[in-house]
Scaffold this active site. Sequence first.
Site, PDB file in Angstrom:
ATOM      1  N   ALA A   1      47.218  37.334  -6.694  1.00 37.32           N
ATOM      2  CA  ALA A   1      46.133  37.204  -5.729  1.00 37.32           C
ATOM      3  C   ALA A   1      44.943  38.109  -6.046  1.00 37.32           C
ATOM      4  O   ALA A   1      43.813  37.816  -5.655  1.00 37.32           O
ATOM      5  CB  ALA A   1      46.666  37.501  -4.335  1.00 37.32           C
TER       6      ALA A   1
ATOM      7  N   HIS B   1      53.730  28.869  -7.789  1.00 38.39           N
ATOM      8  CA  HIS B   1      53.918  28.810  -6.339  1.00 38.39           C
ATOM      9  C   HIS B   1      53.207  27.616  -5.705  1.00 38.39           C
ATOM     10  O   HIS B   1      52.966  27.601  -4.500  1.00 38.39           O
ATOM     11  CB  HIS B   1      53.465  30.132  -5.693  1.00 38.39           C
ATOM     12  CG  HIS B   1      54.352  31.282  -6.071  1.00 38.39           C
ATOM     13  ND1 HIS B   1      54.000  32.597  -5.884  1.00 38.39           N
ATOM     14  CD2 HIS B   1      55.589  31.305  -6.625  1.00 38.39           C
ATOM     15  CE1 HIS B   1      54.992  33.384  -6.317  1.00 38.39           C
ATOM     16  NE2 HIS B   1      55.953  32.626  -6.785  1.00 38.39           N
TER      17      HIS B   1
ATOM     18  N   SER C   1      51.031  42.436  -7.478  1.00 37.37           N
ATOM     19  CA  SER C   1      51.883  43.585  -7.159  1.00 37.37           C
ATOM     20  C   SER C   1      53.230  43.459  -7.873  1.00 37.37           C
ATOM     21  O   SER C   1      54.033  44.373  -7.842  1.00 37.37           O
ATOM     22  CB  SER C   1      52.104  43.687  -5.647  1.00 37.37           C
ATOM     23  OG  SER C   1      52.760  42.527  -5.174  1.00 37.37           O
TER      24      SER C   1
HETATM   25  P1  NAD Z   1      49.862  40.768  -3.858  1.00 35.29           P
HETATM   26  O1  NAD Z   1      48.989  40.679  -2.654  1.00 35.29           O
HETATM   27  O2  NAD Z   1      51.282  41.141  -3.671  1.00 35.29           O
HETATM   28  O3  NAD Z   1      49.234  41.832  -4.889  1.00 35.29           O
HETATM   29  C1  NAD Z   1      47.887  41.772  -5.288  1.00 35.29           C
HETATM   30  C2  NAD Z   1      47.590  43.033  -6.084  1.00 35.29           C
HETATM   31  O4  NAD Z   1      46.277  42.908  -6.614  1.00 35.29           O
HETATM   32  C3  NAD Z   1      47.631  44.306  -5.231  1.00 35.29           C
HETATM   33  O5  NAD Z   1      48.510  45.234  -5.825  1.00 35.29           O
HETATM   34  C4  NAD Z   1      46.179  44.807  -5.260  1.00 35.29           C
HETATM   35  O6  NAD Z   1      46.093  46.204  -5.340  1.00 35.29           O
HETATM   36  C5  NAD Z   1      45.630  44.166  -6.510  1.00 35.29           C
HETATM   37  N1  NAD Z   1      44.187  43.873  -6.471  1.00 35.29           N
HETATM   38  C6  NAD Z   1      43.539  43.148  -5.524  1.00 35.29           C
HETATM   39  N2  NAD Z   1      42.245  42.997  -5.851  1.00 35.29           N
HETATM   40  C7  NAD Z   1      42.066  43.676  -7.031  1.00 35.29           C
HETATM   41  C8  NAD Z   1      40.937  43.896  -7.871  1.00 35.29           C
HETATM   42  N3  NAD Z   1      39.737  43.365  -7.597  1.00 35.29           N
HETATM   43  N4  NAD Z   1      41.111  44.650  -8.991  1.00 35.29           N
HETATM   44  C9  NAD Z   1      42.328  45.191  -9.294  1.00 35.29           C
HETATM   45  N5  NAD Z   1      43.435  44.994  -8.543  1.00 35.29           N
HETATM   46  C10 NAD Z   1      43.305  44.239  -7.420  1.00 35.29           C
HETATM   47  O7  NAD Z   1      49.702  39.386  -4.627  1.00 35.29           O
HETATM   48  P2  NAD Z   1      50.724  38.627  -5.597  1.00 35.29           P
HETATM   49  O8  NAD Z   1      51.436  39.601  -6.476  1.00 35.29           O
HETATM   50  O9  NAD Z   1      49.949  37.517  -6.197  1.00 35.29           O
HETATM   51  O10 NAD Z   1      51.820  38.007  -4.601  1.00 35.29           O
HETATM   52  C11 NAD Z   1      51.410  37.395  -3.412  1.00 35.29           C
HETATM   53  C12 NAD Z   1      51.857  35.970  -3.193  1.00 35.29           C
HETATM   54  O11 NAD Z   1      50.957  35.447  -2.247  1.00 35.29           O
HETATM   55  C13 NAD Z   1      51.766  35.076  -4.370  1.00 35.29           C
HETATM   56  O12 NAD Z   1      52.975  34.433  -4.474  1.00 35.29           O
HETATM   57  C14 NAD Z   1      50.683  34.029  -4.050  1.00 35.29           C
HETATM   58  O13 NAD Z   1      51.251  32.732  -4.092  1.00 35.29           O
HETATM   59  C15 NAD Z   1      50.280  34.272  -2.645  1.00 35.29           C
HETATM   60  N6  NAD Z   1      48.813  34.485  -2.435  1.00 35.29           N
HETATM   61  C16 NAD Z   1      47.903  33.700  -3.105  1.00 35.29           C
HETATM   62  C17 NAD Z   1      46.536  33.884  -2.891  1.00 35.29           C
HETATM   63  C18 NAD Z   1      45.568  33.013  -3.647  1.00 35.29           C
HETATM   64  O14 NAD Z   1      45.905  31.889  -4.005  1.00 35.29           O
HETATM   65  N7  NAD Z   1      44.354  33.503  -3.939  1.00 35.29           N
HETATM   66  C19 NAD Z   1      46.087  34.872  -2.002  1.00 35.29           C
HETATM   67  C20 NAD Z   1      47.047  35.647  -1.323  1.00 35.29           C
HETATM   68  C21 NAD Z   1      48.409  35.443  -1.566  1.00 35.29           C
END
Ligand code: NAD
Length: 254
Positions: free
Chosen positions: A22, A121, A196
């Site tokens: 994300a 996902h 994460s």
């Molecule tokens: P997560 O929210 O667990 O982790 C995101 C990580 O990205 C965090 O550790 C954060 O510190 C880091 N981060 C955020 N913006 C950043 C930036 N600009 N620069 C550097 N680091 C940055 O997300 P995940 O690991 O993808 O797991 C979450 C689940 O939720 C996934 O399975 C996904 O399917 C879903 N999800 C998807 C979206 C999307 O499609 N955009 C959004 C939210 C959640």
Amino acid sequence: MSVDRVTRWLAEADRVTVLCGAGISTDSGIPDFRGPNGVWTRNPAAQRMSTLQDYVADPEVRRQAWRNRRDHPAWSAQPNAAHRALVDLERSGRLVAIVTQNIDELQQQAGSSADLVVEVHGTMRAVQCLSCGDRTPMPDVLARVDAGEDDPPCLRCGGVLKSATISFGQALVPAVLAAALAAAQDCRLFLAVGSSLSVQPAAGLTEVAHRYGARVVIINAEPTPYDGLADAVLREPIGIVLPRLVHGALNATG
Ligand code: NAD
């Protein structure tokens, strides 16, 4: 670990697999789940919408989930510099796959080939019936929600509809998981970007790539459970560091 060193590794690697989370889409205005401003960090109860058992059992969770889909920032979001950098990486011929945990399709909107984007996902832009498997575009179902059906059933069989995403408690699509595994096994450099790395089996691809001999680079603002096995961890903003890495590597190789 310096960005210059990782740029050299990227320039040397003829086969690169990217695992996205994300964090690559936060610059496009889509909040992540577990970052400081994450959806679940601010409202832990929101996790119920992403948990299959709660979704199936509780109509109120489904009603909330449909409202949430309708109001999702992805509908108006635009790809950002990091998504575009990965399109440039593909054009250079060294990209094996982008394995994405994201459901927003921004990577494809940026111009990545759909067959190189492995959506482990699923996608929020489609809806699937949990009973008969019938698939429809999300906007068609959201039109029914707007017209007053707050928990629209499947038009074919009356079953429960859900976005075509993988919820907690729901298995990944075997062929999609197989493609993701193959991409992790068949690369020289594995870049984990904006995740994460806390959701399995996607996060475990990092360990698979390491075991199969790839260099592993993690780009994420916060620590992950895989930082210890990574060859480099860059804690810089993705929208700045990823384009810098990709364009630096492409300039170095002409
Ligand atoms: P997560 O929210 O667990 O982790 C995101 C990580 O990205 C965090 O550790 C954060 O510190 C880091 N981060 C955020 N913006 C950043 C930036 N600009 N620069 C550097 N680091 C940055 O997300 P995940 O690991 O993808 O797991 C979450 C689940 O939720 C996934 O399975 C996904 O399917 C879903 N999800 C998807 C979206 C999307 O499609 N955009 C959004 C939210 C959640």
